[in-house]
Write a protein that holds these residues in place. Sequence first.
Motif, PDB file in Angstrom:
ATOM      1  N   LEU A  82      96.799  19.610  28.864  1.00 27.66           N
ATOM      2  CA  LEU A  82      95.558  20.365  28.737  1.00 27.66           C
ATOM      3  C   LEU A  82      94.387  19.387  28.740  1.00 27.66           C
ATOM      4  N   PHE A  83      93.544  19.501  29.765  1.00 34.52           N
ATOM      5  CA  PHE A  83      92.319  18.709  29.854  1.00 34.52           C
ATOM      6  C   PHE A  83      91.169  19.609  29.425  1.00 34.52           C
ATOM      7  N   GLN A  84      90.386  19.154  28.463  1.00 35.19           N
ATOM      8  CA  GLN A  84      89.208  19.889  28.013  1.00 35.19           C
ATOM      9  C   GLN A  84      87.972  19.123  28.469  1.00 35.19           C
ATOM     10  N   TYR A  85      86.893  19.853  28.707  1.00 37.66           N
ATOM     11  CA  TYR A  85      85.698  19.184  29.186  1.00 37.66           C
ATOM     12  C   TYR A  85      84.451  19.880  28.661  1.00 37.66           C
ATOM     13  N   LYS A  86      83.368  19.104  28.657  1.00 37.00           N
ATOM     14  CA  LYS A  86      82.060  19.647  28.294  1.00 37.00           C
ATOM     15  C   LYS A  86      81.006  19.003  29.180  1.00 37.00           C
ATOM     16  N   LEU A  87      79.955  19.747  29.427  1.00 37.38           N
ATOM     17  CA  LEU A  87      78.832  19.275  30.241  1.00 37.38           C
ATOM     18  C   LEU A  87      77.591  19.258  29.364  1.00 37.38           C
ATOM     19  N   ASP A  88      76.895  18.137  29.372  1.00 32.69           N
ATOM     20  CA  ASP A  88      75.611  18.027  28.688  1.00 32.69           C
ATOM     21  C   ASP A  88      74.535  17.893  29.755  1.00 32.69           C
ATOM     22  N   ALA A  89      73.552  18.781  29.725  1.00 40.17           N
ATOM     23  CA  ALA A  89      72.441  18.749  30.678  1.00 40.17           C
ATOM     24  C   ALA A  89      71.171  18.402  29.904  1.00 40.17           C
ATOM     25  N   ILE A  90      70.625  17.223  30.169  1.00 48.50           N
ATOM     26  CA  ILE A  90      69.433  16.755  29.467  1.00 48.50           C
ATOM     27  C   ILE A  90      68.290  16.665  30.465  1.00 48.50           C
ATOM     28  N   ARG A  91      67.246  17.434  30.202  1.00 47.06           N
ATOM     29  CA  ARG A  91      66.069  17.412  31.078  1.00 47.06           C
ATOM     30  C   ARG A  91      65.316  16.113  30.845  1.00 47.06           C
ATOM     31  N   LEU A  92      65.157  15.328  31.894  1.00 40.98           N
ATOM     32  CA  LEU A  92      64.495  14.036  31.790  1.00 40.98           C
ATOM     33  C   LEU A  92      62.992  14.133  32.031  1.00 40.98           C
ATOM     34  N   ARG A  93      62.604  14.971  33.001  1.00 36.62           N
ATOM     35  CA  ARG A  93      61.186  15.029  33.339  1.00 36.62           C
ATOM     36  C   ARG A  93      60.874  16.364  33.996  1.00 36.62           C
ATOM     37  N   LYS A  94      59.743  16.949  33.600  1.00 40.27           N
ATOM     38  CA  LYS A  94      59.250  18.156  34.247  1.00 40.27           C
ATOM     39  C   LYS A  94      57.739  18.032  34.353  1.00 40.27           C
ATOM     40  N   THR A 101      62.367  19.744  38.229  1.00 43.22           N
ATOM     41  CA  THR A 101      62.748  18.925  37.092  1.00 43.22           C
ATOM     42  C   THR A 101      63.842  17.931  37.487  1.00 43.22           C
ATOM     43  N   VAL A 102      63.892  16.859  36.737  1.00 39.99           N
ATOM     44  CA  VAL A 102      64.958  15.875  36.885  1.00 39.99           C
ATOM     45  C   VAL A 102      65.834  16.020  35.642  1.00 39.99           C
ATOM     46  N   THR A 103      67.124  16.230  35.869  1.00 37.68           N
ATOM     47  CA  THR A 103      68.063  16.473  34.781  1.00 37.68           C
ATOM     48  C   THR A 103      69.237  15.513  34.891  1.00 37.68           C
ATOM     49  N   GLN A 104      69.674  14.988  33.757  1.00 40.88           N
ATOM     50  CA  GLN A 104      70.875  14.157  33.743  1.00 40.88           C
ATOM     51  C   GLN A 104      72.037  15.015  33.281  1.00 40.88           C
ATOM     52  N   LEU A 105      73.068  15.092  34.115  1.00 41.92           N
ATOM     53  CA  LEU A 105      74.294  15.803  33.787  1.00 41.92           C
ATOM     54  C   LEU A 105      75.342  14.782  33.359  1.00 41.92           C
ATOM     55  N   THR A 106      75.946  15.011  32.213  1.00 45.24           N
ATOM     56  CA  THR A 106      77.007  14.139  31.722  1.00 45.24           C
ATOM     57  C   THR A 106      78.232  14.994  31.429  1.00 45.24           C
ATOM     58  N   VAL A 107      79.348  14.650  32.061  1.00 43.11           N
ATOM     59  CA  VAL A 107      80.606  15.371  31.858  1.00 43.11           C
ATOM     60  C   VAL A 107      81.555  14.473  31.079  1.00 43.11           C
ATOM     61  N   THR A 108      82.126  15.013  30.021  1.00 41.53           N
ATOM     62  CA  THR A 108      83.155  14.320  29.251  1.00 41.53           C
ATOM     63  C   THR A 108      84.438  15.134  29.362  1.00 41.53           C
ATOM     64  N   VAL A 109      85.518  14.473  29.786  1.00 42.29           N
ATOM     65  CA  VAL A 109      86.829  15.115  29.902  1.00 42.29           C
ATOM     66  C   VAL A 109      87.787  14.372  28.984  1.00 42.29           C
ATOM     67  N   TRP A 110      88.544  15.131  28.180  1.00 40.13           N
ATOM     68  CA  TRP A 110      89.495  14.494  27.280  1.00 40.13           C
ATOM     69  C   TRP A 110      90.804  15.279  27.257  1.00 40.13           C
ATOM     70  N   TRP A 111      91.836  14.621  26.766  1.00 42.99           N
ATOM     71  CA  TRP A 111      93.157  15.228  26.657  1.00 42.99           C
ATOM     72  C   TRP A 111      93.769  14.769  25.346  1.00 42.99           C
ATOM     73  N   TRP A 112      94.776  15.467  24.864  1.00 41.97           N
ATOM     74  CA  TRP A 112      95.480  15.162  23.617  1.00 41.97           C
ATOM     75  C   TRP A 112      94.561  15.211  22.408  1.00 41.97           C
ATOM     76  N   GLY A 113      93.888  16.314  22.226  1.00 41.36           N
ATOM     77  CA  GLY A 113      93.047  16.478  21.043  1.00 41.36           C
ATOM     78  C   GLY A 113      91.954  17.492  21.272  1.00 41.36           C
ATOM     79  N   ASP A 114      91.279  17.863  20.181  1.00 37.75           N
ATOM     80  CA  ASP A 114      90.208  18.845  20.273  1.00 37.75           C
ATOM     81  C   ASP A 114      88.860  18.231  20.605  1.00 37.75           C
ATOM     82  N   GLU A 115      88.718  16.937  20.420  1.00 40.94           N
ATOM     83  CA  GLU A 115      87.471  16.231  20.713  1.00 40.94           C
ATOM     84  C   GLU A 115      87.800  14.885  21.354  1.00 40.94           C
ATOM     85  N   PRO A 116      86.852  14.319  22.119  1.00 41.48           N
ATOM     86  CA  PRO A 116      87.081  12.989  22.708  1.00 41.48           C
ATOM     87  C   PRO A 116      87.261  11.933  21.620  1.00 41.48           C
TER      88      PRO A 116
END
Length: 141
Positions: A82-94, A101-116
Amino acid sequence: MEIMVALGVMAVVTLLVVGTLARLLNTGGKSAHQVAAMLLAQEILETSAASGPPQWGFPSAGAGNLRGERSLRLPGDQSDTLFQYKLDAIRLRKSPADLGTVTQLTVTVWWWGDEPKSRAELGRTSVELARTVYVRGETGP
């Protein structure tokens, strides 16, 4: 006496070789999970960048809940991981002059646990990728 010494040396060498092979097998499994997580993170980044705000390609994205999970069976594994993932979208400039707008997307994917996190015997059990995207004509705060 010489035979006993020779058998002792052979036993030590055999244990070292078996230990090394066991570590190599464990490392190969860890690498397979990291590669699968990296490919999944790239897919999520591409989908999110193409879909744009406010949901970023997540069908039920409510109140910033940009999370998901996917089960994958990797070569050599007996069961799905089971791979779990989350996306963080941070607006850098508008800016009105930018017409978007310029947005930074950060994806974190982890396995073997509920959190990275990291596990002592396996090292990191997560990967993280980031991408900066320009969204033209986005309205909102």
